[in-house]
Design a protein around this motif. Structure first.
Motif, short mmCIF file in Angstrom:
data_model
loop_
_atom_site.label_atom_id
_atom_site.label_comp_id
_atom_site.label_asym_id
_atom_site.label_seq_id
_atom_site.Cartn_x
_atom_site.Cartn_y
_atom_site.Cartn_z
N SER A 69 0.83 -1.21 0.00
CA SER A 69 0.00 0.00 0.00
C SER A 69 0.86 1.26 0.00
N GLN A 70 1.90 1.24 0.83
CA GLN A 70 2.78 2.40 0.94
C GLN A 70 3.47 2.68 -0.41
N THR A 71 3.96 1.61 -1.05
CA THR A 71 4.67 1.77 -2.32
C THR A 71 3.74 2.26 -3.43
N TYR A 72 2.56 1.66 -3.51
CA TYR A 72 1.57 2.07 -4.52
C TYR A 72 1.22 3.54 -4.37
N CYS A 73 0.96 3.93 -3.15
CA CYS A 73 0.60 5.32 -2.88
C CYS A 73 1.75 6.26 -3.20
N ALA A 74 2.96 5.88 -2.81
CA ALA A 74 4.14 6.73 -3.04
C ALA A 74 4.36 6.98 -4.52
N ILE A 75 4.20 5.94 -5.33
CA ILE A 75 4.40 6.07 -6.78
C ILE A 75 3.39 7.05 -7.38
N LYS A 76 2.12 6.92 -6.99
CA LYS A 76 1.08 7.81 -7.53
C LYS A 76 1.28 9.24 -7.06
N VAL A 77 1.71 9.40 -5.82
CA VAL A 77 1.95 10.75 -5.29
C VAL A 77 3.11 11.41 -6.02
N ILE A 78 4.20 10.68 -6.21
CA ILE A 78 5.37 11.23 -6.90
C ILE A 78 5.02 11.61 -8.34
N LEU A 79 4.24 10.78 -9.02
CA LEU A 79 3.82 11.09 -10.39
C LEU A 79 3.00 12.38 -10.42
N THR A 80 2.10 12.55 -9.45
CA THR A 80 1.30 13.78 -9.37
C THR A 80 2.18 14.98 -9.10
N GLN A 81 3.14 14.82 -8.20
CA GLN A 81 4.02 15.93 -7.86
C GLN A 81 4.87 16.37 -9.06
N VAL A 82 5.38 15.39 -9.79
CA VAL A 82 6.27 15.69 -10.92
C VAL A 82 5.51 16.21 -12.14
N PHE A 83 4.35 15.61 -12.43
CA PHE A 83 3.64 15.95 -13.66
C PHE A 83 2.48 16.93 -13.47
N ILE A 84 2.13 17.26 -12.23
CA ILE A 84 1.07 18.24 -11.98
C ILE A 84 1.61 19.44 -11.20
N GLN A 85 2.20 19.17 -10.03
CA GLN A 85 2.65 20.27 -9.17
C GLN A 85 3.82 21.06 -9.78
#
Length: 267
Positions: A69-85
């Motif tokens: 769960s931690q890894t799945y969430c971390a990957i999605k969060v990092i993708l959002t940070q890099v490609f949105i934020q």
């Protein structure tokens, strides 16, 4: 008074700015600072998840935060940070410069910095309450906010696990305060660090004795927001509890649980 100023660290801050360059720090430096603060705040809670001693402080005792769960969430969060934020920061860079944000502005006094932080919390909390409450209605919830509720038992890094549109909508509230009360990058970064700790902590799933919710009566913290994730409704504010009380959206059983916990502690 010299003791109430930041003049002591100001020369070091300006050396830091000169070394990396104001142009770089305003956009990319802010993104890097965000990453350092966000993951730096999360790591202690991640470690606590795997130390049995801290298990007694878990709010939802029957829920496990495993590596998957931690890894799945971390990957999605990092993708959002890099490609949105990050693109958002780049796109709004001209506007930020136009309003006069500067890395070389004189640092504020400590009292004014604290005043700014308090005002930023109040403004962000008010904005977040109404925006978050709106996101729980109709298509806003079904197609946008429901993503954030994938985890009914949240853990620290889920704070920024969200639909890209939600990232933009709720993220707006975070930047309103600093741009009203200051024009210096130092204050923005201090606020960013404090705000990120607050949101990671309230998603942490832990109610430690030293948590602010046990020290400040109107501070929501992890118990307040964890309840929201558990039941999917009520407790909409991000930081404080008074708006939910005023507008009748406090979780019905949240305060009953809190009262029962206080009684058990006193026995």
């Amino acid at each position: 008074m010299e003791s109430l100023s930041l003049k002591l660290i100001e020369p070091y801050w300006f050396k830091f700015v000169d070394y990396y360059g104001e142009e770089f720090l305003l956009t990319y430096g802010t993104f890097i600072a965000h990453q350092v603060f966000y993951f730096g705040c999360f790591i202690p809670f991640l470690i606590a998840d795997f130390i049995p001693f801290f298990r007694k402080y878990k709010i939802q005792q029957t829920k496990e935060n495993d590596w998957k769960s931690q890894t799945y969430c971390a990957i999605k969060v990092i993708l959002t940070q890099v490609f949105i934020q990050l693109p958002m920061m780049y796109i709004f860079d001209p506007a930020i410069k136009a309003i006069g944000l500067s890395a070389r502005a004189p640092l504020p006094s400590i009292p004014y910095l604290l005043f700014t932080l308090v005002c930023c919390f109040i403004i962000e909390d008010f904005y977040f309450y109404w925006a978050h409450r709106a996101l729980h209605h109709g298509i806003w919830y079904k197609y946008i906010h429901k993503v954030h509720h994938d985890f009914a038992s949240p853990f620290g890094i889920t704070a920024e696990y969200a639909h890209p549109l939600e990232t933009i909508i709720l993220g707006t509230g975070t930047v309103i305060g600093p741009f009203i009360f200051s024009r210096d990058l130092f204050t923005l970064w201090v606020w960013l660090g404090v705000r990120l700790y607050q949101t990671v902590e309230c998603h942490s799933g832990y109610d430690f004795p030293w948590s602010l919710t046990n020290l400040i009566p109107f501070w929501g913290g992890a118990p307040f927001h964890d309840y929201h994730h558990e039941v999917f409704i009520g407790n909409y504010a991000s930081t404080f509890t008074y708006l939910d009380k005023i507008f009748g959206t406090s979780g019905k059983s949240y305060y009953l649980r809190k009262e029962k916990k206080s009684i058990n502690k006193s026995e």
